[in-house]
Every structure is written in structure tokens, then in C-alpha cells.
Enzyme design. Structure first.
Site, PDB file in Angstrom:
ATOM      1  CG  ASN A  98      29.310 -17.048  39.781  1.00 19.69           C
ATOM      2  OD1 ASN A  98      28.116 -16.829  39.975  1.00 19.69           O
ATOM      3  ND2 ASN A  98      30.213 -16.091  39.775  1.00 19.69           N
ATOM      4  CE  LYS A 123      17.040 -18.248  33.553  1.00 15.38           C
ATOM      5  NZ  LYS A 123      18.035 -19.329  33.735  1.00 15.38           N
ATOM      6  N   PRO A 124      17.027 -19.901  38.097  1.00 19.61           N
ATOM      7  CG  PRO A 124      17.233 -22.105  38.875  1.00 19.61           C
ATOM      8  CD  PRO A 124      16.203 -21.052  38.511  1.00 19.61           C
ATOM      9  CB  ALA A 125      22.600 -20.590  35.756  1.00 14.12           C
ATOM     10  CD  GLU A 133      24.866  -6.623  42.717  1.00 19.17           C
ATOM     11  OE1 GLU A 133      26.080  -6.506  42.454  1.00 19.17           O
ATOM     12  OE2 GLU A 133      24.295  -5.938  43.577  1.00 19.17           O
ATOM     13  CG  LEU A 134      25.494  -6.191  35.320  1.00 20.99           C
ATOM     14  CD1 LEU A 134      25.363  -5.101  34.271  1.00 20.99           C
ATOM     15  CD2 LEU A 134      24.541  -7.342  35.023  1.00 20.99           C
ATOM     16  CB  CYS A 184      31.248 -10.982  39.830  1.00 16.38           C
ATOM     17  SG  CYS A 184      30.589 -11.140  41.491  1.00 16.38           S
ATOM     18  CD  GLU A 224      33.572 -11.459  34.672  1.00 15.14           C
ATOM     19  OE1 GLU A 224      32.730 -11.471  33.753  1.00 15.14           O
ATOM     20  OE2 GLU A 224      33.260 -11.357  35.868  1.00 15.14           O
TER      21      GLU A 224
HETATM   22  P1  NAP Z   1      25.089 -15.123  32.171  1.00 13.66           P
HETATM   23  O1  NAP Z   1      25.419 -15.934  30.975  1.00 13.66           O
HETATM   24  O2  NAP Z   1      24.867 -13.678  31.987  1.00 13.66           O
HETATM   25  O3  NAP Z   1      23.813 -15.817  32.811  1.00 13.66           O
HETATM   26  C1  NAP Z   1      23.263 -15.376  34.032  1.00 13.66           C
HETATM   27  C2  NAP Z   1      21.811 -15.798  34.104  1.00 13.66           C
HETATM   28  O4  NAP Z   1      21.091 -15.152  33.068  1.00 13.66           O
HETATM   29  C3  NAP Z   1      21.576 -17.284  33.917  1.00 13.66           C
HETATM   30  O5  NAP Z   1      20.477 -17.669  34.697  1.00 13.66           O
HETATM   31  C4  NAP Z   1      21.219 -17.352  32.439  1.00 13.66           C
HETATM   32  O6  NAP Z   1      20.457 -18.482  32.144  1.00 13.66           O
HETATM   33  C5  NAP Z   1      20.400 -16.099  32.290  1.00 13.66           C
HETATM   34  N1  NAP Z   1      20.297 -15.573  30.942  1.00 13.66           N
HETATM   35  C6  NAP Z   1      21.197 -15.635  29.937  1.00 13.66           C
HETATM   36  N2  NAP Z   1      20.719 -14.997  28.842  1.00 13.66           N
HETATM   37  C7  NAP Z   1      19.478 -14.518  29.175  1.00 13.66           C
HETATM   38  C8  NAP Z   1      18.480 -13.780  28.491  1.00 13.66           C
HETATM   39  N3  NAP Z   1      18.641 -13.388  27.224  1.00 13.66           N
HETATM   40  N4  NAP Z   1      17.330 -13.493  29.137  1.00 13.66           N
HETATM   41  C9  NAP Z   1      17.131 -13.872  30.394  1.00 13.66           C
HETATM   42  N5  NAP Z   1      18.049 -14.578  31.116  1.00 13.66           N
HETATM   43  C10 NAP Z   1      19.214 -14.886  30.511  1.00 13.66           C
HETATM   44  O7  NAP Z   1      26.189 -15.258  33.284  1.00 13.66           O
HETATM   45  P2  NAP Z   1      26.825 -16.587  33.900  1.00 13.66           P
HETATM   46  O8  NAP Z   1      27.778 -17.131  32.908  1.00 13.66           O
HETATM   47  O9  NAP Z   1      25.766 -17.493  34.430  1.00 13.66           O
HETATM   48  O10 NAP Z   1      27.573 -15.986  35.162  1.00 13.66           O
HETATM   49  C11 NAP Z   1      28.812 -15.402  35.081  1.00 13.66           C
HETATM   50  C12 NAP Z   1      28.723 -13.891  35.051  1.00 13.66           C
HETATM   51  O11 NAP Z   1      28.006 -13.439  36.191  1.00 13.66           O
HETATM   52  C13 NAP Z   1      30.080 -13.234  35.133  1.00 13.66           C
HETATM   53  O12 NAP Z   1      30.160 -12.169  34.236  1.00 13.66           O
HETATM   54  C14 NAP Z   1      30.127 -12.721  36.575  1.00 13.66           C
HETATM   55  O13 NAP Z   1      30.994 -11.639  36.771  1.00 13.66           O
HETATM   56  C15 NAP Z   1      28.708 -12.375  36.819  1.00 13.66           C
HETATM   57  N6  NAP Z   1      28.404 -12.346  38.259  1.00 13.66           N
HETATM   58  C16 NAP Z   1      28.222 -11.136  38.859  1.00 13.66           C
HETATM   59  C17 NAP Z   1      27.978 -11.073  40.222  1.00 13.66           C
HETATM   60  C18 NAP Z   1      27.801  -9.750  40.913  1.00 13.66           C
HETATM   61  O14 NAP Z   1      27.314  -9.740  42.033  1.00 13.66           O
HETATM   62  N7  NAP Z   1      28.165  -8.635  40.309  1.00 13.66           N
HETATM   63  C19 NAP Z   1      27.915 -12.242  40.976  1.00 13.66           C
HETATM   64  C20 NAP Z   1      28.099 -13.458  40.335  1.00 13.66           C
HETATM   65  C21 NAP Z   1      28.339 -13.491  38.954  1.00 13.66           C
HETATM   66  P3  NAP Z   1      21.090 -19.767  31.425  1.00 13.66           P
HETATM   67  O15 NAP Z   1      22.490 -19.874  31.876  1.00 13.66           O
HETATM   68  O16 NAP Z   1      20.245 -20.879  31.881  1.00 13.66           O
HETATM   69  O17 NAP Z   1      20.977 -19.468  29.972  1.00 13.66           O
END
Ligand code: NAP
Length: 489
Positions: free
Chosen positions: A162, A185-187, A261-262, A295, A392
Site C-alpha cells: 500500500n 522483500k517487497p509485496a 507495524e500491523l 493502516c 479493517e
Molecule cells: P500482508 O498480506 O500481511 O503482506 C505484507 C507483506 O508480507 C507482503 O510483502 C507479503 O508478501 C508478506 N507476507 C505475506 N505472508 C507472509 C508469510 N507467511 N511470510 C513472510 N511474508 C509474508 O499485508 P498487505 O495486504 O500487503 O498490506 C496490508 C496490511 O498492512 C493492512 O493490514 C495494513 O493495515 C497493514 N499496514 C500496516 C502499516 C503500519 O505501519 N502499521 C502500514 C502499512 C500497512 P506477498 O504479498 O508478496 O505475499
């Protein structure tokens, strides 16, 4: 649909391989993954699809570079970051276009993210010179207590789609300042911004091996073995609470230092003494920044019952008039959501709220055609059992619900397992301070719809995370304190 010339140029400039030990390489098995434009659903290009073996090689490179990098003079580390701040600022237009192509938000918002991202480099370029220690007389008068702070070591970083650049610089900045090497590792949805960032950091003099980049379609199997490898000493993750929980459990194996940071479920609380027009402007910022995919997005609007309808109508008038389209088009204020799944989740939450009695004051539907667009939506008369208040949303949906007293407002705001940020609108100073003290969040926006600032500690409590990024605290996540007991007797 073919990319426009300037779009193609910036996509062509991005290295598409893995960055390991200062070399750009293909994935071990030559596999690639497609990067899509969420406004059209079409592929923009392919990047390397790293294997667990590639990720191990990246950790090996980070580990072998760690001692040399830690010994680099702080001035040099700070100067690299300063040059990177300048480089991002100079290239902001290109970088913003690239970000919009893979992530979807309007170019103006991408540019704001590049500026925010660059600020972390500016901030931490100074912090590199302020890593301090202590020397003091112990209580017994005979011994001395000395402390020094040293880099924690090779750091693993995982970032979401995001904020593809800022979530990287918020980690890379303090790690460079502290003297840690990294594997990031980026998304998989947004690898291009990170690959381009790594290229620019190389141009700014970051030595090979300090920052290693792995792009991969299978994040768990690629990063899992690294988290369990004793050469890694730190895991910094930004993403969902669901994945964060799993990573904390995995990190227990090596007792890694973790920063998390979740997710969030931010309440936006408006009291009856607030300036309603200002509150609506703040609400637009807190809700619609990043198409609601932040987030920090205001997830639910708790408004004093006497002004709730008026607030909802004003907000609906503003949100209903926003221009929707591909983020590269002039004047567009609302881009597509990241993918079809995200859009279905948003639609499901709106449908659930409406079935339970809420009314869509504007929007309320997905938009047909290519891309993953959803109408900006304000929901009035939301019932307390609606899922949209608990989960969320990550989309352009604003549920509004009334409250009767200050106590009710605080209780409703805190009624969630999340605790990232809350927004509060009131002109009464005493009330503001009482409510701020009662809110269970890591951050509060007071009469302000945005809190992000490189010079401030960003982070959450409860299930929104562990640790802080940015501000005076940001570098602490990458340092360990060593205490030396000195015998002067
Ligand atoms: P996500 O699905 O949790 O993925 C985040 C990152 O983790 C991606 O790079 C993803 O890779 C990777 N990932 C997923 N499963 C993994 C695993 N089992 N092992 C290692 N890495 C793994 O979250 P998202 O959909 O990208 O982002 C949205 C979430 O981020 C929302 O909940 C938002 O609130 C939160 N967020 C929090 C903050 C903060 O500062 N608190 C800031 C921004 C976003 P892939 O996508 O390539 O699988």
C-alpha cells in the site's frame, strides 16, 4: 492497453532481477512474476520470482558484509542517506508515476508518498551521527557504568503493497544509519518501486551487500527459512496483523528482535463542539488518502448524535463528488483498489452493513469494467453489530455512527483489538486531553486527519504492533545496548 511512452520509459529503467551482494541477477530457476496495473488488470512487466535458495544467498551476502558495514564511519552512512534524500526528491515525478502504475493511487498521492519516503532518509542521515552511549559513576562509587550502542546485525524486512516506497525507507533509513545490513522483500504486487529504490541507493554510494532485495511470489517459503536462520538478528515487518502474528511465532525460534507495524481500525471521533467543516476535511484526508488502503485509514466515524446526520451528509457530498479513474489521469482523486479480492472484501462489508440496516448516502457499489474500482461510500445509520465497524475495511468506505457521551465515545473508540491511531475533533482543550489519555492507541490526530511524519514515532499498541518507526525512537529498533561494568578499585 499499451503503456504511454513516459510510463514505458520508467518501467524500462527498473532493474527486474534480484539484488544480491551488489549484483543484479535472475532467480535461480529463471522464473518470473507478472506485475499488474490495478487500473486495467493488465501486466506491466515481469520481475524475478526468487526462490528460497536466492533468499538464502541474500542473507549470506548481508551476513558477510555486516562487520565491514558496521565499521563504516557514521559520516559516510549519513552522507549516503542525505544523497538518497536528494535523489528521491529530484526523481519524484518518475518515481510517482512508477508507483501509480503498479499500485493505482493518483499520481499526486504517489508524489506525496515519495516526499514522505525521502524524509526518512533526511531524518536518519542526521541520526547516524547521534548514536550515543553513557558513562556514569555506579551507586557504590567504585565502579563505573559504561554503555555503548551497536548495530543489531543483519535485518530482514518485509513490506506491504500500500505504501511501496515509504514502508521501505522507514526501515532502510534507520538500518543504514545504525550500520545494519539488510534483506528486504517487497509485496509481490508492487516490487518495482522497491527495485528502483535499491538502484537509486546504489547510485548514491550504498555499498554492494548492504541492501539485498528479493522479489518472490511465495513469500512464506522464501522468507521463512531466513527468519529461522541464526545469521539474521532482526525482523521488521509491515503488513496485516494476521501475517504479523505468524511471523512473531516464527521469530521465537531464534529469539529475533522484532518490529511489527500491523493493521488498524482507526476511530475518527467528532464531538458536537468541533468545527464540522474542518472535521469533514480531516475525515476526507483520514479516509480517502491512499483510496482508504492505509493502516491509518479512519475505519469508523463516531460522531456526537446531535451532529451525526449533518456530518454524514456533508461527508457524502464531498466523497460522492470525487473523480474516479486511472491514477495517471489528470484530476483523478480515487484510483482502483489493489486487486479483485480486496474489492470483494470491501463490497462484502458494505453489503453486510446495509443488510443490518445502514443506508448508503453515496456510493455503495463496485464499478464495472476493467480495473478494480469501488465507489467512495458513506454509510449512515450503521448498527453496532455491523462487521464494517470491527474489521479493517481497506477501501473508500466511511461508516458513521452516533454517540451520546464522552464516556461512550471513548469506550466505542477502544472497542477493538487494534490500537494504531485515533482521530479526534473537538475545540475543548480539557476534553481533548481527557480523551487522548483514554484512547488505547499508539498515535492520535488532534483536529488533524493525518499523523505520518518522519520525525515522529509511528506505531501501534494492542494488536497493531510492536516498536516504533521514525522519530527519536526509530533507530533504537536497529541498535542493541551493551553495558560494560568497569572496576576502578
Ligand atoms: P500482508 O498480506 O500481511 O503482506 C505484507 C507483506 O508480507 C507482503 O510483502 C507479503 O508478501 C508478506 N507476507 C505475506 N505472508 C507472509 C508469510 N507467511 N511470510 C513472510 N511474508 C509474508 O499485508 P498487505 O495486504 O500487503 O498490506 C496490508 C496490511 O498492512 C493492512 O493490514 C495494513 O493495515 C497493514 N499496514 C500496516 C502499516 C503500519 O505501519 N502499521 C502500514 C502499512 C500497512 P506477498 O504479498 O508478496 O505475499
Amino acid at each position: 492497453m499499451a503503456l504511454a511512452t513516459e510510463e514505458q520509459q520508467i518501467v524500462d529503467e527498473v532493474p527486474k532481477g534480484l539484488l544480491i551482494g551488489g549484483e543484479w541477477r535472475d532467480a535461480a530457476e529463471g522464473a518470473t512474476l507478472a506485475v499488474l496495473d490495478p487500473a486495467t488488470g493488465e501486466a506491466i512487466c515481469e520481475v524475478a520470482d526468487g526462490t528460497p535458495g536466492d533468499a538464502m544467498a541474500a542473507l549470506g551476502a548481508a551476513h558477510s558484509k555486516q562487520a565491514e558495514w558496521a565499521a563504516t564511519p557514521p559520516n559516510e552512512r549519513g552522507e549516503i542517506l542525505w544523497r538518497a534524500f536528494e535523489k528521491l526528491t529530484e526523481r519524484a515525478d518518475d518515481l510517482a508515476l512508477l508507483m501509480t502504475l503498479e499500485m493505482g493511487k493518483p499520481v499526486a498521492e504517489s508524489k506525496a508518498e515519495i516526499s514522505y519516503a525521502a524524509e526518512f532518509f533526511r531524518w536518519f542521515s542526521g541520526e547516524a551521527l547521534r548514536i550515543d552511549g553513557q558513562y556514569k559513576v555506579a551507586g557504590n562509587g567504585a565502579s563505573r557504568v559504561m554503555t555503548l550502542r551497536q548495530p543489531v546485525g543483519p535485518s530482514l524486512m518485509i513490506t506491504p503493497w500500500n505504501f511501496p516506497t515509504a514502508m521501505g525507507t522507514r526501515k532502510i533509513g534507520p538500518a543504514v544509519a545504525a550500520g545494519c545490513t539488510m534483506v528486504i522483500k517487497p509485496a509481490q504486487q508492487t516490487p518495482l518501486s522497491m527495485l528502483m529504490l535499491a538502484k537509486l541507493l546504489e547510485e548514491c554510494g550504498l555499498p554492494g551487500g548492504v541492501l539485498n532485495v528479493i522479489t518472490a511470489s511465495s513469500s512464506g517459503s522464501t522468507m521463512g527459512p531466513l527468519i529461522e536462520d541464526p545469521r539474521a538478528r532482526k525482523l521488521s515487518f509491515t503488513g496485516s496483523t494476521e501475517v504479523g502474528r505468524k511471523l512473531i511465532a516464527q521469530s521465537a525460534e531464534q529469539v529475533l528482535k522484532v518490529s511489527m507495524e500491523l493493521g488498524g481500525n482507526a476511530p475518527f471521533v467528532v464531538f458536537d463542539d468541533a468545527d464540522l467543516d474542518e472535521a469533514v476535511e480531516g475525515a476526507l484526508m483520514a479516509k480517502m488518502r491512499n483510496i482508504g488502503e492505509a493502516c491509518t485509514s479512519a475505519n469508523r466515524f463516531h460522531v456526537a448524535a446531535s451532529v451525526a446526520d449533518k456530518f454524514a451528509q456533508k461527508l457524502a457530498a464531498r466523497m460522492g463528488a470525487m473523480k474516479i479513474g486511472r491514477g495517471t489521469e489528470d484530476g483523478v482523486e480515487v484510483g482502483p483498489l489493489i486487486n479483485a479480492d480486496q474489492r470483494s472484501m470491501v463490497a462484502e462489508l458494505v453489503d453486510d452493513a446495509v443488510e443490518r440496516g445502514a443506508k448508503a448516502l453515496c456510493g455503495g457499489k463496485s464499478i464495472d469494467g476493467p480495473g478494480f474500482f469501488y465507489e467512495p461510500t458513506v454509510l449512515g445509520g450503521v448498527t453496532p453489530d455491523a462487521r464494517v465497524l470491527k474489521e479493517e475495511i481497506f477501501g473508500p468506505v466511511a461508516p458513521v455512527i452516533g454517540f451520546d457521551s464522552e464516556e461512550d465515545a471513548i469506550a466505542a473508540a477502544n472497542d477493538t483489538e487494534y490500537g494504531l491511531v485515533a482521530y479526534l475533533y473537538t475545540r475543548d482543550l480539557k476534553r481533548a486531553l481527557r480523551v487522548i489519555e483514554g484512547l488505547q492507541t499508539g498515535m492520535v490526530g488532534l483536529n488533524q486527519g493525518m499523523v505520518s511524519n518522519a520525525g515522529a514515532p509511528f506505531g501501534g499498541v494492542k494488536q497493531s504492533g510492536v516498536g516504533r518507526e521514525g522519530g527519536d525512537e526509530g533507530i533504537d529498533e536497529y541498535l542493541e545496548t551493551k553495558y560494560v561494568a568497569i572496576n576502578l578499585g
